[in-house]
Motif scaffolding. Structure first.
Motif, short mmCIF file in Angstrom:
data_model
loop_
_atom_site.label_atom_id
_atom_site.label_comp_id
_atom_site.label_asym_id
_atom_site.label_seq_id
_atom_site.Cartn_x
_atom_site.Cartn_y
_atom_site.Cartn_z
N ARG A 89 0.84 -1.20 0.00
CA ARG A 89 0.00 0.00 0.00
C ARG A 89 0.88 1.25 0.00
O ARG A 89 1.88 1.32 0.71
CB ARG A 89 -0.93 0.02 1.22
N GLU A 90 0.46 2.21 -0.79
CA GLU A 90 1.13 3.50 -0.86
C GLU A 90 0.09 4.59 -0.62
O GLU A 90 -0.89 4.68 -1.37
CB GLU A 90 1.80 3.68 -2.22
N GLU A 91 0.27 5.34 0.47
CA GLU A 91 -0.69 6.38 0.88
C GLU A 91 -2.08 5.78 1.03
O GLU A 91 -3.08 6.40 0.63
CB GLU A 91 -0.68 7.55 -0.11
N LYS A 95 -1.37 -1.03 -4.14
CA LYS A 95 -0.63 -0.92 -5.39
C LYS A 95 -0.13 -2.26 -5.90
O LYS A 95 0.29 -2.37 -7.06
CB LYS A 95 0.57 0.03 -5.20
#
Length: 203
Positions: A89-91, A95
């Protein structure tokens, strides 16, 4: 717990004790006797036969990975080998996915930014990364009689090496506890139809 054909359907809140009991009986049987070549190991447990290998399925997000991680911890005295799949996870946005070995090794499985001819939905699948992970994670150590795999899914099954890895475990003296996609043909269907596996569905 109720039976539906060859699938044992268990509500999520009940599956962990049920599967733990199931695994314990299989482990006890396997450590005290060997399966004959070409013959699935089956021991009598209450009113149904316990098969050698255990598959856990369910819709995405139902808790299969959570369960497999719990099982790996609760059965650590049996020194399991294997891996589970974790979200990248990104922010706060998913993903991709990475592979996490029970011994701590990590490897990339898929990501939205991967440019690959192998794709599942929006994710490019890193076949080479998956196969490097299988080669270097020491998953088939002779010391480990008990394997945990999360999961036998569409991404993983794009790799011929992964399919052969699963077949090797299933045909060996090792015990496999794995999550598997609820839907799927080809190799996923092949594994589910084996006579030496029991299939649990989380509902």
């Amino acid at each position: 717990m109720c039976e539906d054909g060859n699938i044992l359907i268990i509500p999520f809140g009940e599956i962990s004790p049920g599967v733990l009991d199931h695994i314990a009986h299989v482990l006890q049987a396997t450590y005290s006797c060997k399966a004959l070549p070409g013959k699935p190991l089956s021991v009598q447990h209450d009113t149904y036969n316990v098969k050698k290998h255990i598959l856990i399925t369910g819709v995405p997000g139902i808790g299969k990975t959570t369960l497999i991680r719990k099982l790996s911890l609760e059965l650590k005295n049996f020194h399991p080998a294997g891996f589970y799949t974790a979200e990248i996870r990104e922010e706060g946005i998913r993903k991709g996915f990475e592979l996490v070995g029970l011994a701590g090794r990590r490897g990339l499985l898929s990501h939205v930014d991967i440019k690959s001819p192998y794709r599942v939905g929006k994710y490019g699948v890193d076949i080479q990364g998956l196969e490097n992970f299988l080669d270097t994670a020491l998953l088939m150590s002779p010391a480990s009689r008990f394997m945990i795999v999360d999961e036998i899914g569409k991404m993983e099954c794009l790799s011929g090496k992964f399919r052969n890895f699963i077949r090797e475990i299933l045909d060996s003296e090792k015990i496999l506890v794995a999550t598997i996609a609820l839907k799927g043909t080809g190799f996923i269907e092949e594994v589910k139809e084996r006579t030496d596996v029991d299939l649990y569905e989380i509902t």
